[in-house]
Design a protein around this motif. Sequence first.
Motif, PDB file in Angstrom:
ATOM      1  N   ILE A   1      42.632  76.567  59.564  1.00 17.91           N
ATOM      2  CA  ILE A   1      42.556  76.150  58.754  1.00 17.91           C
ATOM      3  C   ILE A   1      43.675  74.544  58.792  1.00 17.91           C
ATOM      4  CG2 ILE A   1      44.048  75.919  55.838  1.00 17.91           C
ATOM      5  CD1 ILE A   1      43.170  77.992  55.534  1.00 17.91           C
ATOM      6  N   SER A   2      43.279  73.546  58.820  1.00 22.73           N
ATOM      7  CA  SER A   2      44.123  72.539  58.952  1.00 22.73           C
ATOM      8  C   SER A   2      43.882  71.181  57.688  1.00 22.73           C
ATOM      9  CB  SER A   2      42.822  71.560  60.399  1.00 22.73           C
ATOM     10  OG  SER A   2      41.754  70.902  59.884  1.00 22.73           O
ATOM     11  N   PRO A   3      44.564  70.117  57.513  1.00 24.58           N
ATOM     12  CA  PRO A   3      43.773  69.400  56.348  1.00 24.58           C
ATOM     13  C   PRO A   3      43.064  68.278  56.078  1.00 24.58           C
ATOM     14  CG  PRO A   3      46.393  68.914  58.253  1.00 24.58           C
ATOM     15  CD  PRO A   3      45.901  69.912  58.602  1.00 24.58           C
ATOM     16  N   ASP A   4      43.075  67.989  55.820  1.00 25.48           N
ATOM     17  CA  ASP A   4      41.975  66.951  55.072  1.00 25.48           C
ATOM     18  C   ASP A   4      42.319  65.895  55.409  1.00 25.48           C
ATOM     19  OD1 ASP A   4      38.774  67.420  53.362  1.00 25.48           O
ATOM     20  OD2 ASP A   4      39.754  66.023  54.830  1.00 25.48           O
ATOM     21  N   PHE A   5      42.156  64.985  56.723  1.00 25.06           N
ATOM     22  CA  PHE A   5      42.474  63.680  57.077  1.00 25.06           C
ATOM     23  C   PHE A   5      41.647  62.625  56.248  1.00 25.06           C
ATOM     24  CE2 PHE A   5      46.764  63.996  59.247  1.00 25.06           C
ATOM     25  CZ  PHE A   5      45.996  65.283  60.315  1.00 25.06           C
ATOM     26  N   LEU A   6      40.528  62.895  56.231  1.00 24.38           N
ATOM     27  CA  LEU A   6      39.653  62.647  55.710  1.00 24.38           C
ATOM     28  C   LEU A   6      39.875  62.177  54.159  1.00 24.38           C
ATOM     29  CD1 LEU A   6      36.372  63.432  58.193  1.00 24.38           C
ATOM     30  CD2 LEU A   6      37.545  60.928  58.103  1.00 24.38           C
ATOM     31  N   MET A   7      39.914  62.668  53.732  1.00 28.29           N
ATOM     32  CA  MET A   7      40.150  62.954  51.796  1.00 28.29           C
ATOM     33  C   MET A   7      41.639  62.368  52.267  1.00 28.29           C
ATOM     34  SD  MET A   7      39.241  63.674  49.199  1.00 28.29           S
ATOM     35  CE  MET A   7      38.069  64.687  50.121  1.00 28.29           C
ATOM     36  N   MET A   8      42.445  61.990  52.954  1.00 29.88           N
ATOM     37  CA  MET A   8      43.865  61.777  52.442  1.00 29.88           C
ATOM     38  C   MET A   8      43.618  60.176  52.857  1.00 29.88           C
ATOM     39  SD  MET A   8      46.578  63.541  54.796  1.00 29.88           S
ATOM     40  CE  MET A   8      46.330  65.396  55.078  1.00 29.88           C
ATOM     41  N   VAL A   9      42.597  59.800  53.344  1.00 31.72           N
ATOM     42  CA  VAL A   9      42.454  57.849  53.905  1.00 31.72           C
ATOM     43  C   VAL A   9      41.986  57.770  52.496  1.00 31.72           C
ATOM     44  CG1 VAL A   9      41.023  56.668  55.292  1.00 31.72           C
ATOM     45  CG2 VAL A   9      42.267  58.170  56.450  1.00 31.72           C
ATOM     46  N   ILE A  10      41.137  58.394  51.731  1.00 31.92           N
ATOM     47  CA  ILE A  10      40.231  57.582  50.672  1.00 31.92           C
ATOM     48  C   ILE A  10      41.172  57.644  49.780  1.00 31.92           C
ATOM     49  CG2 ILE A  10      38.045  58.665  49.008  1.00 31.92           C
ATOM     50  CD1 ILE A  10      36.606  60.248  51.010  1.00 31.92           C
ATOM     51  N   VAL A  11      42.185  58.877  49.347  1.00 30.78           N
ATOM     52  CA  VAL A  11      43.394  58.260  48.524  1.00 30.78           C
ATOM     53  C   VAL A  11      43.748  57.522  48.423  1.00 30.78           C
ATOM     54  CG1 VAL A  11      45.066  59.983  48.019  1.00 30.78           C
ATOM     55  CG2 VAL A  11      43.314  61.585  48.470  1.00 30.78           C
ATOM     56  N   ILE A  12      44.563  56.881  50.017  1.00 30.80           N
ATOM     57  CA  ILE A  12      45.339  56.155  49.995  1.00 30.80           C
ATOM     58  C   ILE A  12      44.675  54.966  50.069  1.00 30.80           C
ATOM     59  CG2 ILE A  12      45.779  54.883  52.464  1.00 30.80           C
ATOM     60  CD1 ILE A  12      46.752  57.094  53.627  1.00 30.80           C
ATOM     61  N   VAL A  13      43.109  54.657  50.116  1.00 30.56           N
ATOM     62  CA  VAL A  13      42.779  53.390  49.810  1.00 30.56           C
ATOM     63  C   VAL A  13      42.092  53.635  48.140  1.00 30.56           C
ATOM     64  CG1 VAL A  13      40.025  52.555  50.330  1.00 30.56           C
ATOM     65  CG2 VAL A  13      40.758  53.178  52.329  1.00 30.56           C
TER      66      VAL A  13
END
Lengths: 289, 145
Positions: free
Chosen positions: B31-43
């Motif tokens: 299980i690893s953090p979802d960096f791509l979703m983090m980017v979507i949230v930031i944008v």
Amino acid sequence: MPLSQNSKSTTSSTLTLGICLFISLVLLVLPLERKVIVADTLSDILTKPYVTVYNFITDIGKVNRINAELKAEIIEFKMNSVSVERVARERNMLRESIGLTEQGSLELIPCEIRQRKLTADARLVQLRCPVAPQWKEYQPVVSVDGLFGRVFRITAPNEAWVELLTSPDISIGCELSRTGLLGVLQPIAGQFELSLIGRDEDVKVGDIIVTSGVIESNNSSSMNSSSMPRGIPVGTVVEVNSPPDRIFKSILVEPAASFNKLDVVFLVSGSGDWFLKSDEQGMDNDQEY
Amino acid sequence: MIRNIKAITFLLLLAVLGSTVIGPLISFNNISPDFLMMVIVIVALAEGAFAATIVGFLIGIVLDISQPELMGLHALCCSLAGYSIGKLRGRLILDSVLVAGGLVAIAVLSYEMLYSLIGSGVVGNEFIRPFFTRTIPASIYSGLI
């Protein structure tokens, strides 16, 4: 933010969402084969530039490494060449002192393979040299790996047919570089056999076979061999048997040269011996004398 | 506008780096953090629904390339996630780290749930067990990061 701008922004984001959802749903309902095609196309478009750059960078690293290795090899060859010249000079001095003729040096003339002819009696390739050399019948032709064949028939000042080592009627006088034992190499049933070596002689798998410089003839009525320079790599021993009902060993040899690759080969011109690197000869240079 | 595009591109590259290099290093039990979703949230929080929808769609398409049988599903879920979070812009107080982390966790949870639900319907994947063993831990981990 003014109301009109707000509604414009909402409309544009909703429209964008609608378009993205539409495209996603279209992709989702496509048949699997079409999905795979789309995935491959997108993969090429999106990842190809990065893969190309990555490969370019790794290739540069590889080229640098290969360059360094080649430079080291060139230096080694230069040093070996100096050593070989010294040995040749000393040998000529000794030969002169005991009344033997001086041996010259060999020259390699690059030639291009133009065509191949495979018949029941011979395996021939036609060579073409950029400059007209001094052709001689049965003159050896070598590849970068070892003995390739010998001149069979001269057809023009710079063209000749060369008989490959795989030709059925060929026989080459060879010796084991480690022990100096003399034998005759012949192709037999798709393999190469080194014959006329006694059952009790010292032959091991891995021994290197080189030309002996001794004329050998086979059972055909005409002499179809001639003296080759001594020391040209011919092959490596891969199997050694001592059948109880025979007086000679059965020695199979893997040839050094490849006969399937059509590449540049070299006509060996001049007289003299072919010197291997001292660690390949298997005996001290002094023992040559 | 160009500055925004450059910033979004830089974020996307960071996200790809995070997913491919850092994620595996800091993962536990796969299980690893979802960096791509983090980017979507930031944008979404920085630029709004329009930019987040497009970024989400593009990220989804790239993720879909690796799974042709569910082609379009990542794009669909990521676009919806980007749009939804973009709509919250200006309505949340993001001074608190908990709010930002919670938003990321909810975004990952919703996205994974939607993806698993539709995916299980399309190709018959299992839903219940991965939801508890993978989706929930991944969303919490992403929120914490």
